[in-house]
Design an enzyme around this catalytic site. Sequence first.
Site, short mmCIF file in Angstrom:
data_model
loop_
_atom_site.label_atom_id
_atom_site.label_comp_id
_atom_site.label_asym_id
_atom_site.label_seq_id
_atom_site.Cartn_x
_atom_site.Cartn_y
_atom_site.Cartn_z
CB ALA A 29 -0.97 -0.01 1.18
CE LYS A 30 6.11 4.22 -3.32
NZ LYS A 30 7.31 3.68 -2.68
CB ILE A 31 1.09 2.98 4.46
CG1 ILE A 31 -0.17 2.39 3.82
CG2 ILE A 31 0.77 3.78 5.71
CD1 ILE A 31 -0.81 1.28 4.62
#
Length: 324
Positions: free
Chosen positions: A159-161
């Site tokens: 999710a590339k959080i």
Amino acid sequence: MTQNNSQRYAFFQGQIVPFEQAKVSVMTHAFNYGTGVFEGMRGYWNEEKQEIYLVLIREHYRRFLRNTRMVFIDVPYTVDQLTDITVELIRKHEYREDIYIRPLAYKSSETIGVSMEGVADDLAILAVPFGNYVPMDRGLAVCVSSWKRTDDNAIPARAKITGNYINSALAKNEAVLNGYDEALVLNGQGLVSEASAANVFILRDGVLITPGFADTILEGLTRDMIIKLAKDELEVPTVERPLARSELYYAEEMFLCGTGVQLAGVTSVDKRTVGSGRVGPITSQLQRLYMDVVKGRVPKYLDWLTPVNQTSRVDIPVVAASAS
Ligand code: PMP
């Protein structure tokens, strides 16, 4: 028509503003709790064509919108609108060099408490000059990190959080402190996931092997491009499957790939020499091919690129820089 090229801009709160105005409060939810989702893209300057080529920009924005939805951050733009905004932002700088583009959607309310209900969202995009993220002219020395990748049921790596990147930061920092260039991170099952900010491939018996989407990785777009280029241009197949740590020590070749890393050969892992100790022949060919493709030198793959100057203009609200 040259304007003040040292002036930098950002897209911030719905308009293009002078960079200095793109600021958030120390109380911002995302600053306190890591509640943001980001992307990283590159634009490559092609001197011959006098053009900046953006690499897979729509695919990056598709991933971005999938991820913002996953974590309940509302971005009120479509992929096409985000692309138009980005192109206009870059055009405003009149860059004639390679650049990095960072879109960031985040929980923007100034509030204490981790719930995201009723917390406002914002979007920022910036574009800065950017060179190599890791050395490209030699092989990298990597180690297996003592830090595990966050589990998919804890903080999904795909999710590339923003908050998740403390995991990458700990791994990379440990590697650098111990004299390595990069870290490979194992997942909760003890299998190889990826590097701190790149996907990993090994070559065994003429076949590339890379961890699959269920192995706690970011679904890398460079990874995708490399799989296609290896198959179509070098006739080297890729198998996406779980990769054991000890298989790393059998690798004949190894490389990392990602928007920042580009394609970088690995020549040692945990002090064990990979292959001959030099960047391998398949890795070198893929590296050359990849750099040619992203710089717009291979007509067959131009549809992976968005040319900034040839894209038609759209009106994005712009706040002028002050005279000072
Ligand atoms: N894994 C991680 C953890 C990353 O941060 C990145 C960089 N975005 C990648 C892999 C590579 O992804 P991409 O090729 O889409 O840049």
